[in-house]
Enzyme design. Structure first.
Site, PDB file in Angstrom:
ATOM      1  N   GLU A 179       2.360  -8.230   8.454  1.00  0.00           N
ATOM      2  CA  GLU A 179       2.406  -6.767   8.621  1.00  0.00           C
ATOM      3  C   GLU A 179       3.275  -6.070   7.584  1.00  0.00           C
ATOM      4  OE1 GLU A 179       0.591  -4.686  10.765  1.00  0.00           O
ATOM      5  OE2 GLU A 179      -0.474  -6.584  10.740  1.00  0.00           O
TER       6      GLU A 179
ATOM      7  N   PRO B 216       0.819  -1.221   0.000  1.00  0.00           N
ATOM      8  CA  PRO B 216       0.000   0.000   0.000  1.00  0.00           C
ATOM      9  C   PRO B 216       0.852   1.271   0.000  1.00  0.00           C
ATOM     10  CG  PRO B 216      -0.186  -1.175   2.108  1.00  0.00           C
ATOM     11  CD  PRO B 216       0.618  -2.048   1.196  1.00  0.00           C
TER      12      PRO B 216
ATOM     13  N   ARG C 224      -5.103  -7.803 -20.625  1.00  0.00           N
ATOM     14  CA  ARG C 224      -6.132  -7.399 -21.580  1.00  0.00           C
ATOM     15  C   ARG C 224      -5.642  -6.330 -22.558  1.00  0.00           C
ATOM     16  NH1 ARG C 224      -8.985  -3.268 -20.571  1.00  0.00           N
ATOM     17  NH2 ARG C 224     -10.969  -4.118 -21.281  1.00  0.00           N
TER      18      ARG C 224
HETATM   19  N1  ADE Z   1      -0.901  -5.094   0.019  1.00  0.00           N
HETATM   20  C1  ADE Z   1      -1.746  -4.695   0.983  1.00  0.00           C
HETATM   21  N2  ADE Z   1      -2.497  -3.660   0.575  1.00  0.00           N
HETATM   22  C2  ADE Z   1      -2.117  -3.388  -0.706  1.00  0.00           C
HETATM   23  C3  ADE Z   1      -2.505  -2.435  -1.666  1.00  0.00           C
HETATM   24  N3  ADE Z   1      -3.449  -1.522  -1.419  1.00  0.00           N
HETATM   25  N4  ADE Z   1      -1.900  -2.447  -2.871  1.00  0.00           N
HETATM   26  C4  ADE Z   1      -0.930  -3.349  -3.129  1.00  0.00           C
HETATM   27  N5  ADE Z   1      -0.514  -4.276  -2.258  1.00  0.00           N
HETATM   28  C5  ADE Z   1      -1.093  -4.300  -1.054  1.00  0.00           C
END
Ligand code: ADE
Length: 243
Positions: free
Chosen positions: A123, A96, A161
């Protein structure tokens, strides 16, 4: 499709290879593989742990909740997988904290010959994985998933795609939402009337110029009402720089 293009090779490094199987072998992604346009290679990170219990995670130094993915199995897995093909490819770490995936990034990735997707769990990764592997970090959006697997699936789908020869009609991907920086216009199929709602007359007219104009207007109106931020980006992109 250019006949000389090699199949795009995906390597997916994960603790849960089983979750990918049905996804990669159905529908468009499965057909792309059958056509020889793409190859999927799944690798279980746990297989590379030299720990006697095949441990892949451990408690964080300094304390705190959750477990952290260990360096050793991840590095060994990446190195072994990389060596399976002469193409270096692009190594992507799903997190993230990464750069947010968008259509332009998917298009750019679709032009590579090999993509390695490293999925984290628990984590997160030991920071030395991030530093040492020199991976590109990619996020699929501003929310936290329980692992990178769902994110890896999203990325594979968005890329495959776009590969030449995958969608039946070569223009289909061109007309997608976001390709022109706009959301897609509304679509209709038969019947011409369903529960009292009629297909817009212009689409039945056979007048291709009018249909094109209608679709462009619809795309713009829809974008303005739902995603005005996309129009701002478009304006910013077409602004003439000073001097
Ligand atoms: N792993 C956990 N959350 C994620 C996200 N939003 N994007 C990519 N990998 C992730």
């Amino acid at each position: 499709m250019s006949p000389t293009r090699q199949a795009l090779r995906f390597d997916i490094l994960t603790l849960f290879p089983g979750v990918f199987e049905p996804f990669l072998h159905e529908s468009i992604l499965g057909i792309a593989q059958q056509k020889g346009l793409v190859g999927y290679h799944l690798h279980d990170i746990r297989d590379y742990s030299q720990d006697k219990h095949h441990k892949v995670d451990d408690r964080p130094y300094g304390g705190g909740q959750g477990m952290v993915m260990r360096c050793e199995p991840v590095f060994r897995c990446c190195e072994a997988v990389r060596a399976q093909d002469e193409r270096t490819g692009r190594l992507i770490l799903l997190t993230p904290q990464g750069r947010r995936l968008d259509q332009a990034m998917a298009l750019d990735l679709s032009r590579s010959d090999r993509i390695l997707l490293l999925c984290g769990h628990y984590e997160g990764f030991d920071e030395r994985i991030r530093i040492g592997l020199g991976a590109e970090e990619v996020s699929i959006g501003d929310y936290v998933l329980s692992g990178g697997e769902a994110a890896a699936m999203v990325i594979v789908d968005a890329i495959v795609r776009l590969l030449p020869g995958v969608l039946g009609h070569e223009d289909s991907a061109q007309e997608d939402s976001f390709v022109q920086g706009l959301l897609e216009h509304p679509q209709y199929t038969r019947p011409a009337e369903f529960r009292g709602v009629k297909v817009p007359e212009v689409l039945l007219s056979g007048n291709h110029a009018e249909i094109k104009k209608w679709r462009e207007e619809q795309a713009r109106n829809r974008t303005r009402s739902r995603r005005a931020d996309l129009l701002e980006n478009e304006n910013a992109a077409t602004e003439i720089p000073d001097g």
